[in-house]
Design an enzyme around this catalytic site. Structure first.
Site, PDB file in Angstrom:
ATOM      1  N   TYR A 163      88.295 -42.125 -63.225  1.00  0.00           N
ATOM      2  CA  TYR A 163      89.049 -42.903 -62.235  1.00  0.00           C
ATOM      3  C   TYR A 163      90.500 -43.184 -62.626  1.00  0.00           C
ATOM      4  O   TYR A 163      91.220 -43.828 -61.877  1.00  0.00           O
ATOM      5  CB  TYR A 163      88.317 -44.222 -61.950  1.00  0.00           C
ATOM      6  CG  TYR A 163      87.152 -44.045 -60.999  1.00  0.00           C
ATOM      7  CD1 TYR A 163      86.020 -43.352 -61.396  1.00  0.00           C
ATOM      8  CD2 TYR A 163      87.195 -44.548 -59.701  1.00  0.00           C
ATOM      9  CE1 TYR A 163      84.949 -43.173 -60.524  1.00  0.00           C
ATOM     10  CE2 TYR A 163      86.136 -44.373 -58.828  1.00  0.00           C
ATOM     11  CZ  TYR A 163      85.023 -43.684 -59.245  1.00  0.00           C
ATOM     12  OH  TYR A 163      83.966 -43.513 -58.370  1.00  0.00           O
ATOM     13  N   LYS A 202      76.520 -37.750 -70.704  1.00  0.00           N
ATOM     14  CA  LYS A 202      76.292 -36.307 -70.663  1.00  0.00           C
ATOM     15  C   LYS A 202      76.896 -35.730 -71.950  1.00  0.00           C
ATOM     16  O   LYS A 202      77.706 -34.802 -71.924  1.00  0.00           O
ATOM     17  CB  LYS A 202      76.955 -35.752 -69.386  1.00  0.00           C
ATOM     18  CG  LYS A 202      76.559 -34.347 -69.007  1.00  0.00           C
ATOM     19  CD  LYS A 202      75.114 -34.180 -68.570  1.00  0.00           C
ATOM     20  CE  LYS A 202      74.815 -32.699 -68.395  1.00  0.00           C
ATOM     21  NZ  LYS A 202      73.382 -32.400 -68.310  1.00  0.00           N
ATOM     22  N   ASP A 208      71.455 -36.745 -65.946  1.00  0.00           N
ATOM     23  CA  ASP A 208      70.609 -35.972 -65.014  1.00  0.00           C
ATOM     24  C   ASP A 208      69.141 -36.393 -65.155  1.00  0.00           C
ATOM     25  O   ASP A 208      68.431 -36.571 -64.159  1.00  0.00           O
ATOM     26  CB  ASP A 208      70.801 -34.453 -65.198  1.00  0.00           C
ATOM     27  CG  ASP A 208      70.763 -33.991 -66.641  1.00  0.00           C
ATOM     28  OD1 ASP A 208      70.697 -34.844 -67.560  1.00  0.00           O
ATOM     29  OD2 ASP A 208      70.791 -32.760 -66.874  1.00  0.00           O
ATOM     30  N   ASP A 259      79.080 -44.845 -60.526  1.00  0.00           N
ATOM     31  CA  ASP A 259      79.291 -44.768 -59.076  1.00  0.00           C
ATOM     32  C   ASP A 259      78.121 -44.044 -58.422  1.00  0.00           C
ATOM     33  O   ASP A 259      77.545 -44.504 -57.429  1.00  0.00           O
ATOM     34  CB  ASP A 259      80.603 -44.029 -58.791  1.00  0.00           C
ATOM     35  CG  ASP A 259      80.830 -43.841 -57.300  1.00  0.00           C
ATOM     36  OD1 ASP A 259      80.692 -44.836 -56.565  1.00  0.00           O
ATOM     37  OD2 ASP A 259      81.123 -42.709 -56.875  1.00  0.00           O
ATOM     38  N   ASP A 302      74.519 -45.674 -56.017  1.00  0.00           N
ATOM     39  CA  ASP A 302      74.127 -45.325 -54.640  1.00  0.00           C
ATOM     40  C   ASP A 302      72.648 -44.946 -54.625  1.00  0.00           C
ATOM     41  O   ASP A 302      71.909 -45.304 -53.699  1.00  0.00           O
ATOM     42  CB  ASP A 302      74.972 -44.167 -54.089  1.00  0.00           C
ATOM     43  CG  ASP A 302      76.176 -44.659 -53.276  1.00  0.00           C
ATOM     44  OD1 ASP A 302      76.709 -45.738 -53.611  1.00  0.00           O
ATOM     45  OD2 ASP A 302      76.582 -43.963 -52.320  1.00  0.00           O
TER      46      ASP A 302
HETATM   47  C1  IPM Z   1      82.265 -47.808 -54.902  1.00  0.00           C
HETATM   48  C2  IPM Z   1      83.050 -46.863 -54.035  1.00  0.00           C
HETATM   49  C3  IPM Z   1      84.436 -46.657 -54.642  1.00  0.00           C
HETATM   50  C4  IPM Z   1      84.252 -46.032 -56.018  1.00  0.00           C
HETATM   51  C5  IPM Z   1      85.402 -45.828 -53.780  1.00  0.00           C
HETATM   52  C6  IPM Z   1      85.556 -46.406 -52.408  1.00  0.00           C
HETATM   53  C7  IPM Z   1      86.744 -45.650 -54.448  1.00  0.00           C
HETATM   54  O1  IPM Z   1      82.363 -45.665 -53.867  1.00  0.00           O
HETATM   55  O2  IPM Z   1      82.697 -48.961 -55.071  1.00  0.00           O
HETATM   56  O3  IPM Z   1      81.207 -47.429 -55.415  1.00  0.00           O
HETATM   57  O4  IPM Z   1      84.147 -44.808 -56.131  1.00  0.00           O
HETATM   58  O5  IPM Z   1      84.214 -46.789 -56.978  1.00  0.00           O
HETATM   59 MN    MN Z   2      80.381 -45.671 -54.789  1.00  0.00          MN
END
Ligand code: IPM
Ligand code: MN
Length: 365
Positions: free
Chosen positions: A143, A194, A227, A251, A255
């Site tokens: 990032y 990794k 992984d 990140d 999700d």
């Molecule tokens: C998150 C989002 C952000 C990230 C994006 C919107 C930059 O996906 O907060 O997880 O990648 O950190």
């Molecule tokens: Mn995210």
């Protein structure tokens, strides 16, 4: 100040774009109910820095904003950022990543908790099986935006995107994960990297992780390649209590974690640097398609506000927000993403009523 004067806590509320606005209205409603019930000294200051203001003025994060957050505010609560009229996400990156990096909020704390077994896409998993937290490094890795392009637009083009790992940055997030485990009575910390391929950056993670782990002999330290970790999150989520990982992997796996708990509609996060002004936001994006349609799930925003209340020292109030969400889910008082029939506003009203109700038990499970 008189002896009984209460120190006010000023909160910067940035609804942002799209459904960020819809869910933030509800988070404010619920926070106000909590503030009234527990006489919390909160002053909510709404700052409408978003795609509209950016397109109008060209300004994203106003000059001096970070310094002001640090000196005049106790916390920042964000809705969501992203607008199709700003395809390069300039304002979102400046504001969201600007706050994470500018305030050096090195811990991205993302709890993964199943509030109701019916919400889990995995068969046969109970609430107890899915209850862990991810410590995502938040100021380094992929990032940092270091790199460049060469011979752009030609057949010979080259793109370089660097990932940065420092000893200081790695050590402080690893230590934060162990400290949390120690403090919260969690027995296991698993590091995901990794290092079999990223032999420089993640070899540093290996050395740092195992050396910090030695300082916490009562906590079981383990390692999985990322992984393999994703596979185990699906096969045996119950083995996880605390996961620590780098920015990009964090990140991605959060999700996946959100899917385990019922989706992005209930995934919350805290961007922390202990002792400094921290920032709280739902994991979901701005979903422009649903903006203003009263369909977005406000629970992730409310759970992020709950994390904020804990950070501000209002633990009972923080628990009450989470308990209200758990209860609403249990009774089916949800938006369509969780199988319910309620609107954003109705869910917000339900949660606010529950928080305001002094007869409701707010025990932590
Ligand atoms: C998150 C989002 C952000 C990230 C994006 C919107 C930059 O996906 O907060 O997880 O990648 O950190
Ligand atoms: Mn995210």
């Amino acid at each position: 100040m008189t002896a009984d004067a209460v120190q006010r806590q000023r909160i910067a509320v940035l609804p942002g774009d799209g459904i960020g606005v819809d869910v933030t209205v509800e988070a404010i409603k619920v926070l106000e109910a909590a503030a009234a019930r527990w006489q919390l000294p909160l002053d909510l200051v709404v700052l409408n820095w978003n795609a509209d203001s950016y397109l109008e003025t060209g300004e994203t994060l106003p000059e001096g904003a970070l310094e002001e957050f640090q000196s005049d505010y106790s916390a920042i609560l964000i809705g969501a950022y992203g607008d199709p009229r700003v395809p390069d996400m300039k304002h979102a990156a400046d504001i969201l990543l600007g706050i994470r990096f500018g305030l050096d909020l090195y811990i991205n704390f993302r709890p993964i908790r199943l509030y109701d077994a019916r919400l889990c896409p995995l068969a046969g998993k109970s609430k107890q099986d899915i209850d862990f937290v991810v410590f995502r490094e938040n100021t380094e890795g992929a990032y940092v935006g270091i790199g460049g392009q060469f011979k752009r637009g030609t057949m010979d083009e080259v793109a370089i995107q660097e990932s940065i790992y420092t000893r200081k940055g790695t050590e402080r997030i690893v230590r934060a994960a162990f400290e949390y485990a120690d403090r919260e009575g969690r027995r296991r910390v698993c590091m995901a990297d990794k290092s079999n391929v990223m032999r420089h950056g993640h070899e540093l993670w290996q050395r740092v992780f195992w050396s910090v782990a030695e300082e916490y002999p009562d906590i079981e330290a383990s390692h999985l390649f990322v992984d393999a970790l994703t596979m185990q999150m699906i096969r045996k989520p119950e083995i996880f209590e605390v996961i620590v990982t780098d920015n990009l992997f964090g990140d991605i796996i959060t999700d996946l974690g959100a899917a385990l708990q019922g989706g992005l509609g209930i995934a919350a996060s805290a961007n922390l640097h202990p002792g400094r002004t921290s920032m709280f936001e739902p994991v979901h994006g701005s979903a422009p398609k649903y903006a203003g349609s009263n369909r977005a799930n406000p629970m992730a925003a409310v759970l992020s506000a709950s994390l904020m209340l804990h950070d501000l020292g209002h633990h009972e109030a923080g628990h009450s927000l989470e308990a209200a969400v758990e209860r609403a889910i249990g009774t089916g008082a949800t938006t369509a993403d969780l199988g319910g029939k309620l609107t954003t506003t109705e869910v917000g009203d339900t949660l606010a009523e529950c928080v305001a109700d002094a007869t409701t038990a707010h025990a932590r499970r």
